[in-house]
Write a protein that holds these residues in place. Structure first.
Motif, PDB file in Angstrom:
ATOM      1  N   ARG A 120       0.872  -1.592   0.303  1.00  0.00           N
ATOM      2  CA  ARG A 120      -0.371   0.117   0.449  1.00  0.00           C
ATOM      3  C   ARG A 120       0.954   1.208  -0.617  1.00  0.00           C
ATOM      4  NH1 ARG A 120      -5.757  -0.182   1.080  1.00  0.00           N
ATOM      5  NH2 ARG A 120      -6.146  -2.480   1.676  1.00  0.00           N
ATOM      6  N   VAL A 121       2.256   1.123   0.698  1.00  0.00           N
ATOM      7  CA  VAL A 121       2.617   2.350   0.909  1.00  0.00           C
ATOM      8  C   VAL A 121       3.457   2.368  -0.667  1.00  0.00           C
ATOM      9  CG1 VAL A 121       4.555   3.299   1.850  1.00  0.00           C
ATOM     10  CG2 VAL A 121       2.829   2.421   3.399  1.00  0.00           C
ATOM     11  N   PHE A 122       3.845   2.078  -1.050  1.00  0.00           N
ATOM     12  CA  PHE A 122       4.764   1.990  -2.474  1.00  0.00           C
ATOM     13  C   PHE A 122       3.546   1.671  -3.485  1.00  0.00           C
ATOM     14  CE2 PHE A 122       8.421   0.646   0.398  1.00  0.00           C
ATOM     15  CZ  PHE A 122       8.672   1.554   0.472  1.00  0.00           C
ATOM     16  N   GLU A 123       2.538   1.620  -3.626  1.00  0.00           N
ATOM     17  CA  GLU A 123       1.243   1.555  -4.280  1.00  0.00           C
ATOM     18  C   GLU A 123       1.962   2.956  -5.794  1.00  0.00           C
ATOM     19  OE1 GLU A 123      -3.292   0.678  -5.492  1.00  0.00           O
ATOM     20  OE2 GLU A 123      -2.354   1.171  -3.160  1.00  0.00           O
ATOM     21  N   ALA A 124       1.533   4.074  -5.492  1.00  0.00           N
ATOM     22  CA  ALA A 124       1.441   4.974  -5.777  1.00  0.00           C
ATOM     23  C   ALA A 124       3.498   5.227  -6.603  1.00  0.00           C
ATOM     24  CB  ALA A 124       1.712   6.308  -5.651  1.00  0.00           C
TER      25      ALA A 124
END
Length: 228
Positions: A120-124
Motif C-alpha cells: 500500500r505504501v509503495f503503490e504510487a
C-alpha cells in the motif's frame, strides 16, 4: 560483464537465506549458534550490497559492503565472542512471553504484514520487484529482531536481537533511502554498539536484564562511596 538478471536472481536467493537466518536467531538456544547465524546474516547483507554495486555501479554500495564486513562480520562478533568467553554461558534456555514455536509462527505473520503494508505504501511509486522485495525483507528482519528482544531473557541474546534488527534497518535503507544517509547512520549505530559491548564486557553480563540492572546499581553505589 555479469548479466543483471543473473545478479537479480542471486540477490533474491540471498533474501531467502536472510529470512532463514532471522528465524534461526529467534529459535536457537545456543549463544554460539546465534552469534554464528548473526555473522552469516551480516555477510549475506554485505553480499547483497556488493551485488547491487555490480548492477548499478554506485561506489557507496561497495563502501557499504566493506563497512558491513569490517564491523558486522569481524569486529562486533569478536567483541561478543569475548563476552561469551567471559560470562561462560553457552545456552539461553529461558524465553519471556513467547516460546520459539510461537515466535516463528508470529514471524510468518510479520512477513505477511510487512508485504501487505509496503504494498500500500509503495503503490504510487515505480519500484522494481527487486527493490520492493528488498524493502519487505528489510522491514520483516527489523520486526523479527524486535521479536528476539521481546522474547529472550538473557541480555546478551537481546543484544543480538538488536543487532539483527539493525541489519533489517540497513537492508531497508539500501533499497529505499539515499545511500550517503544510510552510511552515516550505519557508522553512528556501529560506534554506539561497540561502546555498549565494551561496557557490557567491563561490567560482566551473565544474567537477565533484571540482574544486570542490579549490577549497575551496585556499581553506581560503589562509585558514589569511592567519591565520598
Amino acid at each position: 560483464m555479469i548479466e543483471p538478471l543473473f545478479l537479480e536472481g542471486v540477490i533474491k536467493i540471498l533474501f531467502v537465506f536472510v529470512l532463514i537466518s532471522a528465524a534461526l536467531i529467534i529459535s536457537t538456544r545456543s549463544l554460539a549458534s546465534v552469534l554464528t547465524t548473526y555473522t552469516v546474516q551480516s555477510f549475506l547483507l554485505a553480499a547483497v550490497s556488493f551485488l547491487l554495486y555490480l548492477m548499478e555501479g554506485k561506489s557507496e554500495l561497495l563502501l557499504l559492503a566493506g563497512l558491513t564486513l569490517a564491523s558486522k562480520v569481524l569486529l562486533i562478533p569478536h567483541f561478543i565472542k569475548r563476552i561469551e568467553e567471559k560470562i561462560k554461558i553457552s545456552r539461553d534456555l529461558n524465553f519471556t512471553y513467547l516460546e520459539p514455536t510461537t515466535s516463528l509462527l508470529l514471524s510468518i505473520g510479520l512477513i505477511l504484514l510487512s508485504y501487505a503494508f509496503l504494498s500500500r505504501v509503495f503503490e504510487a511509486f515505480a519500484l522494481s520487484k527487486l527493490f520492493f522485495f528488498g524493502a519487505v525483507i528489510g522491514l520483516s528482519l527489523t520486526l523479527m529482531g524486535m521479536l528476539v528482544m521481546f522474547s529472550r531473557r538473557k541480555v546478551i541474546t537481546k543484544a543480538l536481537g538488536y543487532l539483527s534488527m539493525e541489519n533489517g534497518v540497513l537492508m531497508f535503507g539500501i533499497f529505499v533511502t539515499e545511500l550517503p544517509f544510510i552510511l552515516e547512520i550505519l557508522i553512528i549505530i556501529d560506534l554506539i554498539i561497540l561502546v555498549l559491548l565494551t561496557s557490557i564486557l567491563a561490567v560482566g553480563l551473565d544474567s537477565s536484564i533484571e540482574e544486570y540492572r542490579k549490577k549497575i546499581r551496585r556499581l553506581q553505589v560503589w562509585n558514589g562511596g569511592e567519591a565520598l
